[in-house]
Design a protein around this motif. Sequence first.
Motif, mmCIF file in Angstrom:
data_model
loop_
_atom_site.group_PDB
_atom_site.id
_atom_site.type_symbol
_atom_site.label_atom_id
_atom_site.label_comp_id
_atom_site.label_asym_id
_atom_site.label_seq_id
_atom_site.Cartn_x
_atom_site.Cartn_y
_atom_site.Cartn_z
ATOM 1 N N MET A 1 0.947 -1.323 0.081
ATOM 2 C CA MET A 1 -0.051 0.008 -0.126
ATOM 3 C C MET A 1 0.994 1.283 -0.093
ATOM 4 O O MET A 1 0.506 2.130 -0.618
ATOM 5 N N GLN A 2 2.022 1.486 0.779
ATOM 6 C CA GLN A 2 3.057 2.280 0.592
ATOM 7 C C GLN A 2 3.421 2.704 -0.893
ATOM 8 O O GLN A 2 3.238 3.822 -1.167
ATOM 9 N N GLU A 3 3.717 1.591 -1.627
ATOM 10 C CA GLU A 3 4.184 1.716 -2.894
ATOM 11 C C GLU A 3 3.160 2.154 -3.795
ATOM 12 O O GLU A 3 3.310 3.038 -4.583
ATOM 13 N N TRP A 4 1.871 1.610 -3.703
ATOM 14 C CA TRP A 4 0.633 2.111 -4.435
ATOM 15 C C TRP A 4 0.369 3.626 -4.106
ATOM 16 O O TRP A 4 0.143 4.583 -5.055
ATOM 17 N N LEU A 5 0.332 3.939 -2.801
ATOM 18 C CA LEU A 5 0.125 5.426 -2.565
ATOM 19 C C LEU A 5 1.155 6.373 -3.110
ATOM 20 O O LEU A 5 0.876 7.304 -3.813
ATOM 21 N N LEU A 6 2.383 6.132 -3.042
ATOM 22 C CA LEU A 6 3.438 6.768 -3.677
ATOM 23 C C LEU A 6 3.285 7.072 -5.238
ATOM 24 O O LEU A 6 3.283 7.998 -5.963
ATOM 25 N N ASP A 7 2.637 5.691 -5.880
ATOM 26 C CA ASP A 7 2.416 6.148 -7.218
ATOM 27 C C ASP A 7 1.561 6.779 -7.373
ATOM 28 O O ASP A 7 1.460 7.734 -8.405
ATOM 29 N N LYS A 8 0.401 6.885 -6.788
ATOM 30 C CA LYS A 8 -0.921 7.489 -7.030
ATOM 31 C C LYS A 8 -0.670 9.086 -6.669
ATOM 32 O O LYS A 8 -0.847 10.100 -7.551
ATOM 33 N N TRP A 9 0.105 9.300 -5.717
ATOM 34 C CA TRP A 9 0.506 10.705 -5.218
ATOM 35 C C TRP A 9 1.286 11.366 -6.444
ATOM 36 O O TRP A 9 1.133 12.749 -6.785
ATOM 37 N N SER A 10 2.239 10.598 -6.749
ATOM 38 C CA SER A 10 3.271 11.167 -7.962
ATOM 39 C C SER A 10 2.453 11.612 -9.329
ATOM 40 O O SER A 10 2.811 12.567 -9.975
ATOM 41 N N LYS A 11 1.354 10.866 -9.319
ATOM 42 C CA LYS A 11 0.555 11.357 -10.418
ATOM 43 C C LYS A 11 -0.480 12.376 -10.504
ATOM 44 O O LYS A 11 -0.990 13.172 -11.427
ATOM 45 N N LEU A 12 -0.967 12.478 -9.124
ATOM 46 C CA LEU A 12 -2.096 13.467 -8.865
ATOM 47 C C LEU A 12 -1.673 14.669 -8.591
ATOM 48 O O LEU A 12 -2.735 15.491 -8.399
ATOM 49 N N ASN A 13 -0.572 15.026 -8.154
ATOM 50 C CA ASN A 13 -0.202 16.442 -7.764
ATOM 51 C C ASN A 13 -0.762 16.993 -6.702
ATOM 52 O O ASN A 13 -1.444 18.065 -6.518
ATOM 53 N N LYS A 14 -1.179 15.953 -5.464
ATOM 54 C CA LYS A 14 -1.969 16.524 -4.256
ATOM 55 C C LYS A 14 -0.759 16.672 -3.106
ATOM 56 O O LYS A 14 0.234 16.328 -3.418
ATOM 57 N N THR A 15 -1.295 17.404 -2.388
ATOM 58 C CA THR A 15 -0.306 17.769 -0.921
ATOM 59 C C THR A 15 -0.905 16.865 -0.028
ATOM 60 O O THR A 15 -2.201 16.680 0.515
ATOM 61 N N VAL A 16 -0.037 16.070 0.845
ATOM 62 C CA VAL A 16 -0.379 15.231 1.841
ATOM 63 C C VAL A 16 0.213 15.286 2.850
ATOM 64 O O VAL A 16 1.417 15.641 2.816
ATOM 65 N N LEU A 17 -0.561 15.321 4.139
ATOM 66 C CA LEU A 17 -0.155 15.095 5.516
ATOM 67 C C LEU A 17 -0.142 13.645 6.083
ATOM 68 O O LEU A 17 -1.492 13.307 5.904
ATOM 69 N N PHE A 18 0.508 12.941 6.453
ATOM 70 C CA PHE A 18 0.527 11.562 6.871
ATOM 71 C C PHE A 18 0.983 11.370 8.267
ATOM 72 O O PHE A 18 2.154 11.636 8.532
ATOM 73 N N ILE A 19 0.087 11.013 9.216
ATOM 74 C CA ILE A 19 0.301 10.487 10.478
ATOM 75 C C ILE A 19 0.801 9.033 10.452
ATOM 76 O O ILE A 19 0.118 8.149 9.951
ATOM 77 N N THR A 20 1.857 8.784 11.119
ATOM 78 C CA THR A 20 2.397 7.349 11.243
ATOM 79 C C THR A 20 3.321 7.315 12.478
ATOM 80 O O THR A 20 3.979 8.307 13.083
ATOM 81 N N HIS A 21 3.263 6.251 12.846
ATOM 82 C CA HIS A 21 4.388 5.733 14.080
ATOM 83 C C HIS A 21 5.606 5.167 13.581
ATOM 84 O O HIS A 21 6.376 4.590 14.162
ATOM 85 N N ASP A 22 5.488 4.579 12.179
ATOM 86 C CA ASP A 22 6.470 3.754 11.681
ATOM 87 C C ASP A 22 7.492 4.746 10.927
ATOM 88 O O ASP A 22 7.178 5.434 9.954
ATOM 89 N N VAL A 23 8.770 4.813 11.543
ATOM 90 C CA VAL A 23 9.795 5.485 10.877
ATOM 91 C C VAL A 23 10.162 5.046 9.718
ATOM 92 O O VAL A 23 10.423 6.126 8.659
ATOM 93 N N ALA B 1 17.947 5.710 12.625
ATOM 94 C CA ALA B 1 18.404 5.550 14.045
ATOM 95 C C ALA B 1 18.224 6.748 14.852
ATOM 96 O O ALA B 1 17.654 6.579 16.032
ATOM 97 N N GLN B 2 18.409 7.891 14.550
ATOM 98 C CA GLN B 2 17.998 9.297 15.021
ATOM 99 C C GLN B 2 16.579 9.312 15.609
ATOM 100 O O GLN B 2 16.116 9.324 16.754
ATOM 101 N N LEU B 3 15.747 9.067 14.931
ATOM 102 C CA LEU B 3 14.116 8.974 14.710
ATOM 103 C C LEU B 3 13.645 7.965 15.971
ATOM 104 O O LEU B 3 13.097 8.500 16.608
ATOM 105 N N ILE B 4 14.382 6.785 15.945
ATOM 106 C CA ILE B 4 13.920 5.713 16.584
ATOM 107 C C ILE B 4 14.286 6.049 18.128
ATOM 108 O O ILE B 4 13.635 5.849 19.059
ATOM 109 N N GLU B 5 15.567 6.697 18.354
ATOM 110 C CA GLU B 5 16.192 7.190 19.575
ATOM 111 C C GLU B 5 15.284 8.283 20.138
ATOM 112 O O GLU B 5 14.940 7.884 21.295
#
Length: 251
Positions: free
Chosen positions: A170-192, A239-243
Amino acid sequence: MLEFKNISFKYDEDPDFIIKSLSFRVDKGEFISIVGPSGCGKSTVFRLICKLERPFEGDIFLEGRNINVLGKGYIGYMPQNDLLIPWRTILQNSSLPLEIKGGDMKRVRNEAEEMLQSFGLEKYKDKYPRDLSGGMRQRVAFTRTLLTGSELLLLDEPFSALDAITRLSMQEWLLDKWSKLNKTVLFITHDVEEALFLSTRIFVTDGSPIRKFKEIKVDLNYPRTRDMLDNPDILRIKAQLIEELKRGIRL
């Protein structure tokens, strides 16, 4: 595209602020991930942008206009759960934002069908959410978010409930769609690693209340592949983000 100016927020019954004098800017076409520990106020930022909450002080601007003067459909919001309506077909779920805006139902149906086709979902249009996998339901939810017509999309941990392999897909799918749609995205995640793979910049919360974001630029070209994350500079940032997250983001 988006600007916070000295935003503070707290709930009426709570003496402590969740957000205090927060200012930041997001430029058009960026993909920005917000990273921080659970309960620090990340989702509250989204709720303020959506006007589900009102700031105690400060102003929020979208393309130079105060959001308080904006009507329906100025933002596209996708929460953690897909929230598809179980008794509506995939086509009916996707067309919901267009129905809310009103207009000719034939045009609404045609526009939703075109979007589903562009995402390879047209063969599922007459199925129901129960007939689809978790990843497919999230794709439908993203399609519905796009049909709001907004240039700014807020994605609140949309892949957190998915298994590891589906999440990577899904991450790869989302990047592909974002690159084609010219949208601005704010994305919340806990996954560094997710943040590093997707983002142009990462905003890291500075504790509670949120007073500022530490901004980290991700110097990787698009399109991206997984092996780019093995870049030594990216590994150091990871590594910095995880710490920082382990320390409770005490910057």
